[in-house]
Design a protein around this motif. Sequence first.
Motif, PDB file in Angstrom:
ATOM      1  N   GLN A  10       6.711 -83.778 -59.575  1.00 43.98           N
ATOM      2  CA  GLN A  10       6.766 -82.325 -59.608  1.00 43.98           C
ATOM      3  C   GLN A  10       5.390 -81.713 -59.355  1.00 43.98           C
ATOM      4  O   GLN A  10       5.271 -80.714 -58.643  1.00 43.98           O
ATOM      5  CB  GLN A  10       7.311 -81.847 -60.952  1.00 43.98           C
ATOM      6  CG  GLN A  10       7.418 -80.350 -61.102  1.00 43.98           C
ATOM      7  CD  GLN A  10       8.401 -79.743 -60.114  1.00 43.98           C
ATOM      8  OE1 GLN A  10       9.273 -80.436 -59.616  1.00 43.98           O
ATOM      9  NE2 GLN A  10       8.262 -78.459 -59.838  1.00 43.98           N
ATOM     10  N   ARG A  15       4.734 -81.782 -55.669  1.00 48.02           N
ATOM     11  CA  ARG A  15       5.558 -80.808 -54.951  1.00 48.02           C
ATOM     12  C   ARG A  15       4.985 -79.402 -55.091  1.00 48.02           C
ATOM     13  O   ARG A  15       4.897 -78.646 -54.107  1.00 48.02           O
ATOM     14  CB  ARG A  15       6.995 -80.866 -55.479  1.00 48.02           C
ATOM     15  CG  ARG A  15       7.730 -82.124 -55.090  1.00 48.02           C
ATOM     16  CD  ARG A  15       8.941 -82.400 -55.958  1.00 48.02           C
ATOM     17  NE  ARG A  15       9.968 -81.389 -55.864  1.00 48.02           N
ATOM     18  CZ  ARG A  15      11.152 -81.484 -56.472  1.00 48.02           C
ATOM     19  NH1 ARG A  15      11.427 -82.544 -57.226  1.00 48.02           N
ATOM     20  NH2 ARG A  15      12.054 -80.543 -56.340  1.00 48.02           N
ATOM     21  N   GLU A  54      11.795 -75.838 -57.760  1.00 47.20           N
ATOM     22  CA  GLU A  54      10.976 -74.891 -57.008  1.00 47.20           C
ATOM     23  C   GLU A  54      11.510 -73.468 -57.132  1.00 47.20           C
ATOM     24  O   GLU A  54      10.732 -72.518 -57.306  1.00 47.20           O
ATOM     25  CB  GLU A  54      10.917 -75.297 -55.535  1.00 47.20           C
ATOM     26  CG  GLU A  54      10.048 -76.506 -55.257  1.00 47.20           C
ATOM     27  CD  GLU A  54      10.714 -77.824 -55.668  1.00 47.20           C
ATOM     28  OE1 GLU A  54      10.000 -78.819 -55.826  1.00 47.20           O
ATOM     29  OE2 GLU A  54      11.945 -77.847 -55.836  1.00 47.20           O
ATOM     30  N   ILE A  95       7.600 -82.799 -48.498  1.00 44.19           N
ATOM     31  CA  ILE A  95       8.095 -82.362 -49.798  1.00 44.19           C
ATOM     32  C   ILE A  95       9.576 -82.703 -49.883  1.00 44.19           C
ATOM     33  O   ILE A  95      10.354 -82.365 -48.993  1.00 44.19           O
ATOM     34  CB  ILE A  95       7.873 -80.848 -50.025  1.00 44.19           C
ATOM     35  CG1 ILE A  95       8.408 -80.438 -51.412  1.00 44.19           C
ATOM     36  CG2 ILE A  95       8.501 -80.018 -48.929  1.00 44.19           C
ATOM     37  CD1 ILE A  95       8.054 -79.024 -51.797  1.00 44.19           C
ATOM     38  N   HIS A  96       9.950 -83.439 -50.920  1.00 40.02           N
ATOM     39  CA  HIS A  96      11.350 -83.787 -51.166  1.00 40.02           C
ATOM     40  C   HIS A  96      11.526 -84.159 -52.628  1.00 40.02           C
ATOM     41  O   HIS A  96      10.555 -84.195 -53.394  1.00 40.02           O
ATOM     42  CB  HIS A  96      11.815 -84.922 -50.244  1.00 40.02           C
ATOM     43  CG  HIS A  96      10.966 -86.159 -50.292  1.00 40.02           C
ATOM     44  ND1 HIS A  96      10.968 -87.028 -51.360  1.00 40.02           N
ATOM     45  CD2 HIS A  96      10.077 -86.667 -49.393  1.00 40.02           C
ATOM     46  CE1 HIS A  96      10.135 -88.024 -51.125  1.00 40.02           C
ATOM     47  NE2 HIS A  96       9.584 -87.829 -49.941  1.00 40.02           N
ATOM     48  N   ALA A 125      10.196 -80.999 -44.840  1.00 38.00           N
ATOM     49  CA  ALA A 125      11.000 -80.832 -46.053  1.00 38.00           C
ATOM     50  C   ALA A 125      12.412 -81.355 -45.874  1.00 38.00           C
ATOM     51  O   ALA A 125      12.953 -81.400 -44.764  1.00 38.00           O
ATOM     52  CB  ALA A 125      11.052 -79.353 -46.439  1.00 38.00           C
TER      53      ALA A 125
END
Length: 509
Positions: free
Chosen positions: A288, A291, A84, A282-283, A308
């Motif tokens: 991907q 996310r 990210e 989100i983790h 998160a």
Amino acid sequence: MTKFSDLKLDPKVLTAISEAGYETPTPIQAGAIPHALEGKDVLGIAQTGTGKTASFTLPMITLLAKGRARARMPRSLVLCPTRELAAQVAENFDIYAKHTKLTKALLIGGVSFGEQDKLIDRGVDVLIATPGRLLDHFERGKLLLTGVQIMVVDEADRMLDMGFIPDIERIFQLTPFTRQTLFFSATMAPEIERITNTFLHAPARIEVARQATTSETITQKLVQITPARRDQTAKAKRELLRALISAEGEACTNAIVFCNRKSDVDIVAKSLKTHGFNAAPIHGDLEQSQRMKTLDSFRDGSLQLLIASDVAARGLDIPAVSHVFNYDLPSHAEDYVHRIGRTGRAGRKGTAISLASPADEKYLSQIEALVKMEIPRAELPEGFSLSEAATRAPRPRDESEPRGGRSSRSRSSRGRDRTPKESSAPPAPMVPFEPVVAEAPAATPVREDRAERREDRREDRRERGGRNRDNGPAVVGMGDHVPDFILRSFRTTKPAEPTADEVEETSES
């Protein structure tokens, strides 16, 4: 007051900055950019949310304006701890370099190698990567780092937490000794200090705030709860979290809720959605693409609550986050600073609310020791009370059940150790062991019954002429049949010694 126009940046970069709506640099930008433009190594120490990304992006674009990249040999390298953050750096590069002809490539996991190989083969001016994926490309022979002129390490302390330091050291060794290094971190752990002493050459140290301090624009609160039962702590905290979000009302335009474990992220997100909140998790275990989609929804306002893990605690530039909730207090005190730094950015006001149970006392004392202040305690929301499910006393244990909580017999005792209550027939009496002899001792009625049944079976076999026919008296311990060869004698007689006359006759012949 210093302005961007005073920092000797490329005019095309200044135009992009103006179009983005910025005029005045932050303290870390004003301190780092002049040294970077002079070609010096820079060691920048600043808390999260102070604009460190632009501190290296803007001088990089200016320094790389002249020159051309060669295939598989990037001219600059930016290392980031998470996908990210790397994607965010790439977005910043697009914003500030849109009036230039510089090219970039983003090397992160979750994306096919083929597309990334094509970009590298064309030659890129700026390569933005996570350490693992960068080394994957290098080991496949698709990338050379001997042409790197500028190397940036962003969020170095996060690299340390994630175990990337050996990879960082290896990447440093693969780049030229003459490179310029820009090194940014929120804290300076001893391991980070060692790396800077090894790989940076007389760096200009820019420290704009005391290490591990929290921003003054953030209102911090701590809400403590003592569940009636320890095993209901998670449920009680979920109920309290929902009450706190509701109590903030319209002031909570959006929020990030931090959990320590990925499994808790999913559970809390599901709980909030079940009770009508607009939430998504989100983790690191998510794809991907998912996310990035979740982050985009949070940025554009279509998602209110982002649940998160610490993968979102560092470097993500989401400037308009109104609240941060620590569902779990972090086990590392430094992470508290990074978590609450997601709000109150760029001079905005923010609110950080942490939930704590008696089991969190150790973590709380470490956090308060680090930030050198006591986090203000807040009362429970007005009218809040735990539900009956969160306060219900544990079910009394049935004394007839085993202590393991299993109502059935254990596997080791199935079919063997049956209690009189479970068995329909009385148990057989215990009989002391006696050696088997030819004439058995007086037996119990049960033994006599078994012996009679065995004798009946033998009699049936004899009458049918089966293979176990009668061969004489039974031999104790050998079954019903004894092979003939066992009953035969294998003794041989020794021949008599020859007489003297027989010996003489043999010798004459």
